[in-house]
Enzyme design. Structure first.
Site, PDB file in Angstrom:
ATOM      1  N   HIS A 212      23.709  70.369  31.636  1.00 37.32           N
ATOM      2  CA  HIS A 212      22.481  69.596  31.776  1.00 37.32           C
ATOM      3  C   HIS A 212      22.707  68.094  31.936  1.00 37.32           C
ATOM      4  O   HIS A 212      22.044  67.283  31.269  1.00 37.32           O
ATOM      5  CB  HIS A 212      21.527  69.904  30.613  1.00 37.32           C
ATOM      6  CG  HIS A 212      20.178  70.326  31.098  1.00 37.32           C
ATOM      7  ND1 HIS A 212      19.027  69.660  30.804  1.00 37.32           N
ATOM      8  CD2 HIS A 212      19.813  71.356  31.889  1.00 37.32           C
ATOM      9  CE1 HIS A 212      18.008  70.253  31.389  1.00 37.32           C
ATOM     10  NE2 HIS A 212      18.462  71.293  32.051  1.00 37.32           N
ATOM     11  N   GLU A 236      27.495  74.319  35.186  1.00 38.14           N
ATOM     12  CA  GLU A 236      26.361  73.756  35.935  1.00 38.14           C
ATOM     13  C   GLU A 236      26.032  72.335  35.479  1.00 38.14           C
ATOM     14  O   GLU A 236      26.096  72.038  34.285  1.00 38.14           O
ATOM     15  CB  GLU A 236      25.167  74.693  35.694  1.00 38.14           C
ATOM     16  CG  GLU A 236      23.840  74.195  36.222  1.00 38.14           C
ATOM     17  CD  GLU A 236      22.716  75.182  35.881  1.00 38.14           C
ATOM     18  OE1 GLU A 236      23.018  76.372  35.615  1.00 38.14           O
ATOM     19  OE2 GLU A 236      21.554  74.765  35.876  1.00 38.14           O
ATOM     20  N   GLU A 262      19.785  71.456  41.045  1.00 35.41           N
ATOM     21  CA  GLU A 262      18.428  71.930  40.766  1.00 35.41           C
ATOM     22  C   GLU A 262      17.393  70.823  40.890  1.00 35.41           C
ATOM     23  O   GLU A 262      16.232  71.104  41.154  1.00 35.41           O
ATOM     24  CB  GLU A 262      18.344  72.621  39.390  1.00 35.41           C
ATOM     25  CG  GLU A 262      18.568  71.700  38.212  1.00 35.41           C
ATOM     26  CD  GLU A 262      18.555  72.434  36.874  1.00 35.41           C
ATOM     27  OE1 GLU A 262      19.126  73.529  36.797  1.00 35.41           O
ATOM     28  OE2 GLU A 262      17.962  71.912  35.917  1.00 35.41           O
ATOM     29  N   ARG A 283      22.197  74.458  44.083  1.00 31.30           N
ATOM     30  CA  ARG A 283      21.122  75.041  43.273  1.00 31.30           C
ATOM     31  C   ARG A 283      19.725  74.628  43.717  1.00 31.30           C
ATOM     32  O   ARG A 283      18.755  74.776  42.966  1.00 31.30           O
ATOM     33  CB  ARG A 283      21.344  74.661  41.797  1.00 31.30           C
ATOM     34  CG  ARG A 283      22.746  75.051  41.315  1.00 31.30           C
ATOM     35  CD  ARG A 283      22.709  75.523  39.888  1.00 31.30           C
ATOM     36  NE  ARG A 283      21.796  76.619  39.790  1.00 31.30           N
ATOM     37  CZ  ARG A 283      20.710  76.654  39.025  1.00 31.30           C
ATOM     38  NH1 ARG A 283      20.415  75.666  38.234  1.00 31.30           N
ATOM     39  NH2 ARG A 283      19.919  77.696  39.036  1.00 31.30           N
TER      40      ARG A 283
HETATM   41  O1  EZ4 Z   1      15.815  72.538  32.239  1.00 27.91           O
HETATM   42  O2  EZ4 Z   1      13.690  73.680  34.883  1.00 27.91           O
HETATM   43  O3  EZ4 Z   1      19.028  75.858  35.001  1.00 27.91           O
HETATM   44  N1  EZ4 Z   1      17.943  75.653  34.572  1.00 27.91           N
HETATM   45  C1  EZ4 Z   1      17.536  74.535  33.959  1.00 27.91           C
HETATM   46  C2  EZ4 Z   1      16.056  74.477  33.634  1.00 27.91           C
HETATM   47  C3  EZ4 Z   1      15.510  73.053  33.514  1.00 27.91           C
HETATM   48  C4  EZ4 Z   1      14.013  73.051  33.686  1.00 27.91           C
HETATM   49  C5  EZ4 Z   1      13.438  71.637  33.692  1.00 27.91           C
HETATM   50  O4  EZ4 Z   1      12.086  71.667  34.053  1.00 27.91           O
HETATM   51  O5  EZ4 Z   1      18.323  73.645  33.716  1.00 27.91           O
HETATM   52  O6  EZ4 Z   1      15.779  75.253  32.519  1.00 27.91           O
HETATM   53 CO    CO Z   2      20.113  73.924  34.966  1.00 24.35          CO
END
Ligand code: EZ4
Ligand code: CO
Length: 402
Positions: A212, A236, A262, A283
């Site tokens: 994250h 990730e 993402e 992603r």
């Molecule tokens: O924290 O979509 O891989 N998935 C993630 C998600 C994000 C949310 C944020 O809105 O990292 O769960």
């Molecule tokens: Co994520």
């Protein structure tokens, strides 16, 4: 055929979703998702005040031209709000086009390249024992790939993991929850989690992990290296990607596969990472990266650099995005995996859909269009509620990446 009406529907069947409904003078309509978690109303205003008036009377078949009109024509390009609005419109227009062609969307894209779509589930726990239990539960449900997130000893709440009731009170006030983070404690703990997981689950289940965006390149390099013995499917979002060249350092030091993107909105966000082969999985997802039109362009570009697809699919992208992603996943030659966090009952009720989930696999179904609809009467039962993602601070109070 002409666009007659554009409705923007905001509802919260457990969490907020922004849905675009484009209705034509011939009665055909299409549905799109335009949700940006925590900033929903900004997209609503963008669509209602600035986009819808420009599209009334246009030919809904001119998808590319409408996409370019909204992208180039705004002058202020890119960004999550603009791109979510474009994505919502684009998905709805592809839905209309596929309905007009009397085909499921994946047929318009070029047809199915596979029979089913591998997805990964989320498993999390505060302690290693809890994580092991959560992973076992997902395996029993048939998942072949599982993302494992663990609490760090001494820290109350870590990304995706929350325990105390106090936090729920803060959530009820609808202000961002504040979490506390220590990179050094996290880096010491995570390899132990995956060592235990491999002991218990063996080697037949793909294991994934999401950092994250909380690490620096050299920290991510070390984590990747220490996780190598446990053969992760991927690591990730190890490092924030505003500085793509930061990933060179990660790449030089580890063979753990890297997934990213993402929060990307366009091909430009991903260009250098893909071109330099700094990532293994891209992603981007249809609601945030320009709908079918945007995503298809990114994925085709990625295919020539050995980068595979892995659409973001958390609970905060609606079942409309999930359905759209699944049509792309079924077609795309360089498919990797699809994230699937599942939805609450009320969300399924509000968005009747042809796509289906069974064990570790998904399928978009054979309905014409993208196969996802919205039940507006159900939507009315669940009014919008202001809500935020958490924010994250270091122990000394410094604001960090959540
Ligand atoms: O924290 O979509 O891989 N998935 C993630 C998600 C994000 C949310 C944020 O809105 O990292 O769960
Ligand atoms: Co994520």
């Amino acid at each position: 055929m002409k666009i007659k009406e554009i409705r923007v529907i905001v509802a919260s069947p457990g969490r907020n979703f922004v849905t675009v409904k484009i209705i034509t003078d011939e009665g055909l309509y299409g549905i799109g998702d335009a949700t940006v978690n925590g900033r929903e109303k900004a997209v609503v205003a963008y669509l209602e005040d600035h986009v819808a008036p420009c599209l009334i009377g246009r030919d809904p078949m001119q998808i590319e031209d409408i996409w370019q009109y909204l992208y180039r024509g705004a002058y202020w390009r890119r960004g999550p709000i603009t791109m979510a609005a474009i994505s919502g419109v684009d998905m709805a227009l592809w839905d209309i086009k596929a309905k007009a062609a009397n085909m499921p969307l994946y047929q318009l894209l070029g047809g199915a390249s596979r029979g089913r779509i591998m997805c990964y589930a989320h498993a999390q726990g505060r302690t290693i024992a809890e994580v092991v239990e959560a992973v076992q539960e997902k395996r029993e449900q048939g998942f072949a790939a599982i993302r494992a997130q663990a609490g760090v000893p001494g820290f109350e709440s870590i990304y995706g993991i929350r325990k105390d009731k106090k936090k729920l009170t803060t959530l009820a006030k609808a202000l961002p929850v504040e979490e506390v983070w220590s990179t050094s404690e996290y880096l010491r703990h995570i390899p132990k989690v995956f060592e235990k997981l491999r002991d218990v689950v063996g080697w037949n289940t793909h294991l994934l992990h999401d950092a994250h965006h909380r690490l620096t390149p050299i920290e991510a390099a070390r984590l990747g290296k220490e996780l190598e013995p446990f053969r992760l499917f991927w690591l990730e979002d190890a490092v924030p990607a505003e500085l793509p060249e930061g990933y060179r350092l990660v790449r030089q030091h580890t063979t753990t596969p890297i997934a990213l993107g993402e929060i990307f909105n366009t091909i430009w966000d991903a260009r250098q990472l893909i071109e330099e082969q700094l990532i293994d999985y891209i992603r981007t997802t249809s609601v945030h990266a320009g709908g079918v039109t945007g995503l298809r362009r990114i994925f085709d570009f990625a295919s020539i650099y050995h980068v595979r697809t892995a659409c973001h699919g958390p609970t905060d992208v609606s079942p409309v995005t999930m359905g759209t992603n699944l049509h792309i996943d079924l077609w795309v030659p360089n498919f990797g995996i699809q994230e699937y966090s599942g939805y609450r009952e009320a969300t399924h009720e509000m968005f009747p859909h042809a796509w289906s989930w069974k064990g570790g696999y998904l399928h978009p179904g054979e309905a014409i269009g993208h196969g996802v609809d919205i039940d507006e009467a159900v939507a009315e039962k669940y009014p919008y509620k202001r809500a935020y993602l958490p924010v994250n601070r270091l122990e000394d109070g410094t604001l960090w990446h959540w």
